[in-house]
Design an enzyme around this catalytic site. Structure first.
Site, PDB file in Angstrom:
ATOM      1  N   TYR A 189       0.869  -1.180   0.000  1.00  0.00           N
ATOM      2  CA  TYR A 189       0.000   0.000   0.000  1.00  0.00           C
ATOM      3  C   TYR A 189       0.904   1.227   0.000  1.00  0.00           C
ATOM      4  CZ  TYR A 189      -4.230   2.563   1.494  1.00  0.00           C
ATOM      5  OH  TYR A 189      -5.282   3.427   1.581  1.00  0.00           O
ATOM      6  N   ARG A 242      -6.235  10.331 -10.806  1.00  0.00           N
ATOM      7  CA  ARG A 242      -5.630  10.996  -9.637  1.00  0.00           C
ATOM      8  C   ARG A 242      -5.109   9.905  -8.717  1.00  0.00           C
ATOM      9  NH1 ARG A 242      -5.823  10.062  -4.907  1.00  0.00           N
ATOM     10  NH2 ARG A 242      -7.709  10.841  -3.965  1.00  0.00           N
ATOM     11  N   LYS A 260      -5.775  -2.002  -2.757  1.00  0.00           N
ATOM     12  CA  LYS A 260      -6.930  -1.776  -1.864  1.00  0.00           C
ATOM     13  C   LYS A 260      -7.650  -3.098  -1.589  1.00  0.00           C
ATOM     14  CE  LYS A 260      -7.071   2.855  -1.434  1.00  0.00           C
ATOM     15  NZ  LYS A 260      -7.264   3.664  -0.226  1.00  0.00           N
ATOM     16  N   GLU A 332     -12.189   4.739  -6.627  1.00  0.00           N
ATOM     17  CA  GLU A 332     -10.882   5.045  -6.033  1.00  0.00           C
ATOM     18  C   GLU A 332     -10.046   5.877  -6.991  1.00  0.00           C
ATOM     19  OE1 GLU A 332     -10.156   3.523  -2.774  1.00  0.00           O
ATOM     20  OE2 GLU A 332      -8.730   5.163  -2.859  1.00  0.00           O
ATOM     21  N   ASP A 333      -9.556   6.969  -6.498  1.00  0.00           N
ATOM     22  CA  ASP A 333      -8.577   7.788  -7.211  1.00  0.00           C
ATOM     23  C   ASP A 333      -9.031   8.251  -8.592  1.00  0.00           C
ATOM     24  OD1 ASP A 333      -7.258   7.337  -4.875  1.00  0.00           O
ATOM     25  OD2 ASP A 333      -5.410   6.589  -5.754  1.00  0.00           O
ATOM     26  N   ASP A 355     -14.051   6.071  -1.704  1.00  0.00           N
ATOM     27  CA  ASP A 355     -13.103   5.960  -0.604  1.00  0.00           C
ATOM     28  C   ASP A 355     -12.416   7.294  -0.319  1.00  0.00           C
ATOM     29  OD1 ASP A 355     -11.594   4.537   1.269  1.00  0.00           O
ATOM     30  OD2 ASP A 355      -9.997   4.172  -0.168  1.00  0.00           O
ATOM     31  N   ASP A 356     -12.092   8.035  -1.361  1.00  0.00           N
ATOM     32  CA  ASP A 356     -11.348   9.289  -1.179  1.00  0.00           C
ATOM     33  C   ASP A 356     -12.218  10.364  -0.537  1.00  0.00           C
ATOM     34  OD1 ASP A 356      -8.881   8.371  -2.458  1.00  0.00           O
ATOM     35  OD2 ASP A 356     -10.195   8.169  -4.194  1.00  0.00           O
ATOM     36  N   ASN A 497      -0.656  11.546   0.148  1.00  0.00           N
ATOM     37  CA  ASN A 497       0.150  10.363  -0.161  1.00  0.00           C
ATOM     38  C   ASN A 497       0.770  10.504  -1.539  1.00  0.00           C
ATOM     39  OD1 ASN A 497      -0.687   8.930   2.217  1.00  0.00           O
ATOM     40  ND2 ASN A 497      -2.651   8.573   1.232  1.00  0.00           N
TER      41      ASN A 497
HETATM   42  N1  NDP Z   1      -4.734   9.761   3.950  1.00  0.00           N
HETATM   43  C1  NDP Z   1      -5.758   9.321   3.248  1.00  0.00           C
HETATM   44  O1  NDP Z   1      -6.467   8.385   3.641  1.00  0.00           O
HETATM   45  C2  NDP Z   1      -6.077   9.969   1.948  1.00  0.00           C
HETATM   46  C3  NDP Z   1      -5.204  10.838   1.381  1.00  0.00           C
HETATM   47  N2  NDP Z   1      -5.512  11.436   0.201  1.00  0.00           N
HETATM   48  C4  NDP Z   1      -4.508  12.294  -0.384  1.00  0.00           C
HETATM   49  O2  NDP Z   1      -4.989  13.615  -0.429  1.00  0.00           O
HETATM   50  C5  NDP Z   1      -4.423  14.270  -1.548  1.00  0.00           C
HETATM   51  C6  NDP Z   1      -5.527  14.992  -2.293  1.00  0.00           C
HETATM   52  O3  NDP Z   1      -6.487  14.083  -2.753  1.00  0.00           O
HETATM   53  P1  NDP Z   1      -7.873  14.612  -3.341  1.00  0.00           P
HETATM   54  O4  NDP Z   1      -8.565  15.461  -2.393  1.00  0.00           O
HETATM   55  O5  NDP Z   1      -8.580  13.444  -3.859  1.00  0.00           O
HETATM   56  O6  NDP Z   1      -7.333  15.472  -4.565  1.00  0.00           O
HETATM   57  P2  NDP Z   1      -8.074  16.612  -5.363  1.00  0.00           P
HETATM   58  O7  NDP Z   1      -7.345  16.771  -6.627  1.00  0.00           O
HETATM   59  O8  NDP Z   1      -9.528  16.341  -5.394  1.00  0.00           O
HETATM   60  O9  NDP Z   1      -7.852  17.926  -4.463  1.00  0.00           O
HETATM   61  C7  NDP Z   1      -6.617  18.545  -4.289  1.00  0.00           C
HETATM   62  C8  NDP Z   1      -6.860  19.921  -3.708  1.00  0.00           C
HETATM   63  O10 NDP Z   1      -5.622  20.451  -3.311  1.00  0.00           O
HETATM   64  C9  NDP Z   1      -5.478  21.752  -3.885  1.00  0.00           C
HETATM   65  N3  NDP Z   1      -4.069  22.007  -4.123  1.00  0.00           N
HETATM   66  C10 NDP Z   1      -3.227  21.338  -4.923  1.00  0.00           C
HETATM   67  N4  NDP Z   1      -1.994  21.840  -4.831  1.00  0.00           N
HETATM   68  C11 NDP Z   1      -2.054  22.869  -3.958  1.00  0.00           C
HETATM   69  C12 NDP Z   1      -1.118  23.801  -3.452  1.00  0.00           C
HETATM   70  N5  NDP Z   1       0.157  23.761  -3.809  1.00  0.00           N
HETATM   71  N6  NDP Z   1      -1.554  24.725  -2.567  1.00  0.00           N
HETATM   72  C13 NDP Z   1      -2.838  24.748  -2.195  1.00  0.00           C
HETATM   73  N7  NDP Z   1      -3.768  23.891  -2.627  1.00  0.00           N
HETATM   74  C14 NDP Z   1      -3.379  22.960  -3.502  1.00  0.00           C
HETATM   75  C15 NDP Z   1      -6.292  21.720  -5.156  1.00  0.00           C
HETATM   76  O11 NDP Z   1      -6.615  23.048  -5.504  1.00  0.00           O
HETATM   77  P3  NDP Z   1      -7.504  23.423  -6.788  1.00  0.00           P
HETATM   78  O12 NDP Z   1      -8.866  22.927  -6.472  1.00  0.00           O
HETATM   79  O13 NDP Z   1      -7.434  24.893  -6.837  1.00  0.00           O
HETATM   80  O14 NDP Z   1      -6.882  22.728  -7.943  1.00  0.00           O
HETATM   81  C16 NDP Z   1      -7.493  20.895  -4.691  1.00  0.00           C
HETATM   82  O15 NDP Z   1      -8.411  21.706  -4.013  1.00  0.00           O
HETATM   83  C17 NDP Z   1      -3.699  13.208  -2.352  1.00  0.00           C
HETATM   84  O16 NDP Z   1      -2.324  13.300  -2.090  1.00  0.00           O
HETATM   85  C18 NDP Z   1      -4.198  11.920  -1.804  1.00  0.00           C
HETATM   86  O17 NDP Z   1      -3.221  10.905  -1.823  1.00  0.00           O
HETATM   87  C19 NDP Z   1      -6.702  11.221  -0.443  1.00  0.00           C
HETATM   88  C20 NDP Z   1      -7.595  10.338   0.077  1.00  0.00           C
HETATM   89  C21 NDP Z   1      -7.320   9.613   1.298  1.00  0.00           C
HETATM   90  C1  PYR Z   2      -5.288   6.687   0.686  1.00  0.00           C
HETATM   91  C2  PYR Z   2      -5.946   7.059  -0.533  1.00  0.00           C
HETATM   92  O1  PYR Z   2      -7.017   6.573  -0.844  1.00  0.00           O
HETATM   93  C3  PYR Z   2      -5.337   8.044  -1.390  1.00  0.00           C
HETATM   94  O2  PYR Z   2      -4.292   8.601  -1.047  1.00  0.00           O
HETATM   95  O3  PYR Z   2      -5.899   8.282  -2.463  1.00  0.00           O
HETATM   96 MG    MG Z   3      -7.494   6.888  -2.874  1.00  0.00          MG
END
Ligand code: NDP
Ligand code: PYR
Ligand code: MG
Length: 641
Positions: A189, A242, A260, A332-333, A355-356, A497
């Site tokens: 993972y 993503r 997963k 997912e993603d 999941d996200d 991540n």
């Molecule tokens: N720990 C966990 O269980 C999980 C972790 N994650 C992690 O979270 C991260 C984001 O995932 P997700 O929400 O799906 O992604 P999205 O693409 O949906 O969202 C990313 C957000 O971050 C913003 N962003 C990107 N770069 C910057 C920056 N330099 N400064 C400020 N804002 C920024 C984007 O802005 P804008 O909208 O303006 O483009 C957007 O709002 C990933 O790395 C993923 O691995 C996700 C799910 C679960």
């Molecule tokens: C953990 C997870 O689902 C992610 O980083 O997208």
């Molecule tokens: Mg994910």
């Protein structure tokens, strides 16, 4: 925007399951023979088994339904193949129509035991001479595998060793993973799975899931039928746009559904044969991959709009047609411009879970509920600031607001005002409303524009800072020092991540806050020593939630996901944090207890499904924890007659 408020998931229109007789006839799969052997221990092996297979197959043909009759009536995780019922005194036969014995048995990962085949089994199954003379226990195999595994210094080599094992001896793979979960989770993972996806074209050896590309348009049902297992309970699907915080990896995102689903089995006890990883390939906009001679996907730019929507719709329809109403589809993603729409569109007609958005929301809320025991106050007394306003950020924000609103009986809109988000353009404020994506609009509050995170921290003065941006090292020294300047114990979650994208390291969080931060991260960090004290940080990752959550849906026969189930899962996870964990500053329990934790999460999710009238497995089992545990797959070897 998609509301996480359950009502959007409840408007159910059932799509009938149908399948033609000729399709059924052409797809008589092999493995059910084993089922019957288990349920007929005193019968003569072979004969009657085949008869029963024919009866059930004929019934399926008569009904025109591919759904297993037992599971349709009763729900639950049926031990379809008798894998878990067998004991030393009650053996099963490792026969299938296509794989019977001898060399083929050693090449069948579902039944292979390698050097652990007993003398009797070697005689009975034509294995003499195909194995060296020694017979060893599964425990010794585990010891040897871990010894070998630890010789690899490069994480990707470890990943490949694990994948090879999964392809060679499935039970040994899962036993190894379960018994060494804290050591092996970062390999199968995050973070290593991220690197594996980046290099998936190079390391690809054998398919581990289904690839559905634009080429299969109009034939997706047919493609699903090519998968060897009939009874699927969980599908994890990605379109690779993503992948973690690594962006568009196209078809190479397959590593994520595979990883997963390994966790669904190891952590949540869902039988491997009931899990199906799927990657939908609509192209990629990743120029590096398009120019990479080893790229395994379609060499074209991503399909969008109607073309994308039609493919996804055909997929969703085919899944339900092939596997029935109760198959869980975990998105997912996907990129956020599709993820929210897909969840909204199919939340009313399918058992879908993102999941996200939802899993991450539930795991973070659990961590916050636990953290309140360390910092005091109620959720509503805290102020939250997110870096990142996408799937994870807005999903978490909405679930926190929902919980706050339930606790205080204050309207949801009011609760949202305690939560602020920053995206790539700065703080989300009312003056940006016109240009905001739908899912960000509820988070636009009255405030002057603020561009930089550090300025937003100073202006909003949050008690909780959550990174969900996918952008590494964005929690700078200045940001964390600012958090520590007005909070005795700042709560800092760096969720992004893999490790390279984490908003800060554990060491940075503890050092810059002078050891006062309550810190957790999406990918794991080792213990940190600061000023003579050792700090252990937790892993705020949806892996705590989705395996138990899925198990809860399956054992109750749930037909829809509801937000109250996410809240129930959060409460269940938070309740698993012990005083000993708190004493170490942890807000999540260790992964070493995850199967017990998953059973508790499953029990609470199932209980909620019954309460909401969304469960179809009737009657409700008396003790849901015991029932969940009894449904969990165990990877110990079975004795073959
Ligand atoms: N720990 C966990 O269980 C999980 C972790 N994650 C992690 O979270 C991260 C984001 O995932 P997700 O929400 O799906 O992604 P999205 O693409 O949906 O969202 C990313 C957000 O971050 C913003 N962003 C990107 N770069 C910057 C920056 N330099 N400064 C400020 N804002 C920024 C984007 O802005 P804008 O909208 O303006 O483009 C957007 O709002 C990933 O790395 C993923 O691995 C996700 C799910 C679960
Ligand atoms: C953990 C997870 O689902 C992610 O980083 O997208
Ligand atoms: Mg994910």
């Amino acid at each position: 925007m998609i509301s996480l408020n359950g009502s959007s998931f409840l408007n159910n229109s059932l799509v009938g399951v149908s399948r033609s007789l000729s399709q059924s006839q052409s797809r008589v799969h092999a493995r059910p023979v084993v089922v019957v052997a288990a349920s007929n221990p005193n019968g003569r092996p072979g004969e009657r088994n085949v008869t029963v297979l024919m009866e059930s197959t004929l019934k399926e043909m008569r009904d025109g339904s591919s759904v297993d009759p037992i599971s349709t009536v009763g729900g639950g995780v049926d031990d379809v193949y008798g894998e878990d019922r067998a004991t030393e005194d009650h053996p099963v036969t490792p026969w299938t129509v296509s794989v019977a014995s001898g060399y083929s048995l050693l090449r069948d990962p579902h039944h292979n035991k390698g050097l652990a085949f007993s003398e009797k089994e070697r005689d009975a199954h034509f294995l003499r001479g195909l194995l060296p003379p020694v017979v060893i226990s599964q425990e010794l195999q585990i010891k040897k595998m871990m010894h070998n595994f630890r010789q690899y210094q490069v994480p990707l080599q470890r990943y490949m060793a694990m994948m090879d094992l999964q392809e060679m001896n499935e039970r040994l793979f899962y036993k190894l993973l379960i018994d060494n979960v804290e050591e092996l989770l970062p390999v199968v993972y995050t973070p290593t799975v991220g690197e594996a996806c980046q290099k998936y074209g190079c390391i690809f050896k054998r398919p581990q899931g289904l690839f559905i590309s634009l080429k299969e348009k109009g034939r997706i049902l047919e493609v699903l039928k090519n998968w060897p297992q009939r009874k699927i309970q969980v599908i994890v699907v990605t379109d690779g746009e993503r992948i973690l915080g690594l962006g568009d990896l196209g078809c190479q995102g397959m590593g994520i559904p595979v990883g997963k689903l390994s966790l669904y089995t190891a952590l949540g006890g869902i039988r491997p044969s009931a899990c199906l990883p799927i990657t939908i390939d609509v192209g990629t906009n990743n120029e590096n991959l398009l120019n990479d001679e080893f790229y395994i996907g379609l060499r074209q730019r991503r399909a969008t709009g109607q073309e994308y929507a039609e493919l996804l719709h055909e997929f969703m329809t085919a899944v339900k047609q092939n596997y029935g109403e109760k198959v869980l589809i975990q998105f997912e993603d996907f990129a956020n411009h599709n993820a929210f729409d897909l969840l909204a569109k199919y939340g009313n007609t399918h058992l879908v879970f993102n999941d996200d958005i939802q899993g991450t929301a539930s795991v973070v809320l659990a961590g916050l509920i636990a953290a309140l025991k360390l910092v005091g106050g109620t959720l509503a007394e805290h102020t939250f600031l997110f870096l990142g306003a996408g799937e994870a950020g807005t999903g978490i924000a909405e679930l926190i607001a929902l919980e706050m609103s339930k606790q205080t009986e204050v309207p949801l809109e009011e609760s949202r005002k305690k939560i602020w988000l920053v995206d790539s353009k700065g703080l989300i404020v009312n003056s940006r409303m016109e240009t905001l994506q739908q899912f960000k609009k509820p988070w636009a509050h009255e405030h002057e524009p603020v561009e930089e995170l550090v300025d937003a921290v100073k202006a909003i003065k949050p008690t909780v800072l959550i990174g969900s941006s996918g952008a590494g090292r964005t929690f700078t020294k200045e940001v964390i020092e600012a958090m520590a300047s007005f909070n005795e114990k700042p709560i800092i979650l760096a969720l992004s991540n893999p490790t390279s994208q984490s908003e800060c390291t554990a060491e940075e969080a503890y050092t810059w806050s002078q050891g006062r931060a309550i810190f957790a991260s999406g990918s794991p960090f080792g213990p940190v020593e600061y000023n003579g004290k050792v700090y252990v940080s937790g892993q705020a990752n949806n892996a705590y939630i989705f395996p138990g959550f899925g198990l809860g849906l399956i054992i109750s026969g749930a037909i829809r996901v509801h937000d109250d189930m996410l809240l129930a899962a959060s409460e269940a996870l938070a309740a698993e944090v012990s005083q000993d964990n708190f004493d170490k500053g942890l807000i999540y329990p260790p992964f070493s207890n995850i199967r017990k934790i998953s059973a508790h999460i499953a029990s609470e999710v199932a209980a909620k499904a019954y309460e909401l009238g969304l469960a179809t497995r009737l009657p409700q089992p008396e003790n849901l924890v015991t029932y969940a545990e009894s449904c969990m797959y165990s990877p110990s070897y079975r004795s073959y007659r």
